[in-house]
Design a protein around this motif. Structure first.
Motif, PDB file in Angstrom:
ATOM      1  N   ALA A  43       0.825  -1.208   0.000  1.00 33.08           N
ATOM      2  CA  ALA A  43       0.000   0.000   0.000  1.00 33.08           C
ATOM      3  C   ALA A  43       0.862   1.261   0.000  1.00 33.08           C
ATOM      4  CB  ALA A  43      -0.940   0.001   1.209  1.00 33.08           C
ATOM      5  N   VAL A  44       1.930   1.263   0.817  1.00 33.13           N
ATOM      6  CA  VAL A  44       2.831   2.422   0.857  1.00 33.13           C
ATOM      7  C   VAL A  44       3.525   2.605  -0.488  1.00 33.13           C
ATOM      8  CG1 VAL A  44       4.963   3.328   1.868  1.00 33.13           C
ATOM      9  CG2 VAL A  44       3.207   2.356   3.347  1.00 33.13           C
ATOM     10  N   ALA A  45       4.014   1.524  -1.062  1.00 33.42           N
ATOM     11  CA  ALA A  45       4.711   1.596  -2.354  1.00 33.42           C
ATOM     12  C   ALA A  45       3.780   2.094  -3.456  1.00 33.42           C
ATOM     13  CB  ALA A  45       5.261   0.219  -2.722  1.00 33.42           C
ATOM     14  N   THR A  46       2.570   1.532  -3.513  1.00 30.41           N
ATOM     15  CA  THR A  46       1.610   1.921  -4.548  1.00 30.41           C
ATOM     16  C   THR A  46       1.119   3.339  -4.319  1.00 30.41           C
ATOM     17  OG1 THR A  46       0.915  -0.396  -4.726  1.00 30.41           O
ATOM     18  CG2 THR A  46      -0.545   1.255  -5.683  1.00 30.41           C
ATOM     19  N   ALA A  47       0.929   3.734  -3.057  1.00 20.72           N
ATOM     20  CA  ALA A  47       0.481   5.096  -2.744  1.00 20.72           C
ATOM     21  C   ALA A  47       1.514   6.131  -3.195  1.00 20.72           C
ATOM     22  CB  ALA A  47       0.221   5.232  -1.245  1.00 20.72           C
ATOM     23  N   ASN A  48       2.784   5.842  -2.998  1.00 18.46           N
ATOM     24  CA  ASN A  48       3.830   6.761  -3.441  1.00 18.46           C
ATOM     25  C   ASN A  48       3.851   6.894  -4.958  1.00 18.46           C
ATOM     26  OD1 ASN A  48       5.623   7.983  -1.313  1.00 18.46           O
ATOM     27  ND2 ASN A  48       5.645   5.866  -0.608  1.00 18.46           N
ATOM     28  N   PHE A  49       3.760   5.775  -5.660  1.00 16.28           N
ATOM     29  CA  PHE A  49       3.761   5.823  -7.121  1.00 16.28           C
ATOM     30  C   PHE A  49       2.526   6.542  -7.641  1.00 16.28           C
ATOM     31  CE2 PHE A  49       2.906   3.723 -11.287  1.00 16.28           C
ATOM     32  CZ  PHE A  49       4.018   4.204 -11.962  1.00 16.28           C
ATOM     33  N   LEU A  50       1.372   6.235  -7.061  1.00 17.62           N
ATOM     34  CA  LEU A  50       0.122   6.880  -7.466  1.00 17.62           C
ATOM     35  C   LEU A  50       0.165   8.380  -7.176  1.00 17.62           C
ATOM     36  CD1 LEU A  50      -2.810   6.746  -8.441  1.00 17.62           C
ATOM     37  CD2 LEU A  50      -3.475   6.138  -6.107  1.00 17.62           C
ATOM     38  N   SER A  51       0.697   8.745  -6.009  1.00 16.67           N
ATOM     39  CA  SER A  51       0.805  10.155  -5.650  1.00 16.67           C
ATOM     40  C   SER A  51       1.655  10.911  -6.662  1.00 16.67           C
ATOM     41  CB  SER A  51       1.411  10.285  -4.246  1.00 16.67           C
ATOM     42  OG  SER A  51       1.554  11.638  -3.878  1.00 16.67           O
TER      43      SER A  51
END
Length: 262
Positions: A43-51
């Protein structure tokens, strides 16, 4: 139907991020966890990329509206980038060991809650109790003023994915004394780069869900005209209350999540 749901959720996230700067971590993380079933590290990894993806268009929009003081943004970015990247590498490395994974996930959730509570204090203090621009802040050396707060903020962003509206925005309001629209614009452009650096660190261990992030981003792009309209029409006070409400909601959601996983 699944694609339409992802696009709709992406549109909502994009509208929140573009207009308030809040959402890159504290709104996205619970959504990725509860709606899409990702674990804390994914979730943290995907949230950073999405952000990073979502904030590219938002940064351009705020630049066109004159909401980004370039010198201040460059100073904050130069201080925060090393700590953000290094903390992301450390968390991703620790999470690669099965025996440490649960501890890392618990520590991420605890750090998110602590960051939200402290940022809420800074934001409320600025809105209701702070005096006009303090001379020692406004006239001091920007690097000296921002050094420690920016390093700590970079560590939190890199380790948790929480950044723009929750930790960067209150820091800019408190230590750079920007108005709310300038702070939102600056936090978005700074965290675009920082989220990209953090996403790169996590991607090396394969935690990022690229397909989901790209679909949500497409949904966010659909609401950019509405976000621009709101930024032009609404007052600074309205944005302050909107941002405060989102931070409060985020604090409640992440506190409940931390309690459930304790």
């Amino acid at each position: 139907m699944v694609i339409l749901t992802e696009l709709a959720i992406g549109a909502l996230i994009g509208l929140i991020i573009s207009t308030t700067g809040v959402g890159g971590g504290v709104i996205v993380l619970p959504i990725l966890t509860y709606f899409f079933g990702l674990n804390a590290l994914a979730a943290v990894a995907t949230a950073n990329f999405l952000s990073m993806l979502m904030k590219v268009s938002s940064s351009y929009m705020h630049f066109r509206l004159g909401n980004i003081p370039l010198k201040g943004a460059a100073i904050v970015l130069a201080i925060m980038l090393p700590s953000t990247f290094l903390s992301s590498l450390l968390v991703a490395w620790l999470g690669s060991f099965p025996e440490y994974q649960k501890t890392v996930e618990w520590a991420i959730n605890l750090l998110v809650v602590a960051a939200i509570i402290f940022s809420l204090y800074l934001f409320v203090h600025r809105m209701f109790y702070a005096a006009p621009i303090q001379k020692n802040i406004a006239q001091g050396n920007p690097f000296q003023t921002m050094a420690l707060p920016a390093v700590i903020t970079g560590i939190v962003l890199g380790a948790t994915g929480v950044g723009g509206g929750i930790v960067v925005l209150p820091m800019l309001l408190r230590y750079m004394q920007l108005n709310i629209k300038q702070a939102i614009g600056t936090s978005i452009v700074v965290t675009t780069v920082l989220s990209g650096a953090s996403a790169l660190a996590y991607a090396q261990n394969g935690y990022t869900n690229l397909k989901l992030a790209l679909t949500l981003c497409i949904g966010a792009l659909l609401v950019m005209p509405l976000a621009k309209y709101l930024l032009i029409k609404l007052s600074e006070r309205a944005f302050q209350y909107m941002t405060l409400l989102l931070i409060l909601c985020s604090a409640i959601m992440m506190t409940l999540k931390a309690i459930m996983q304790a």
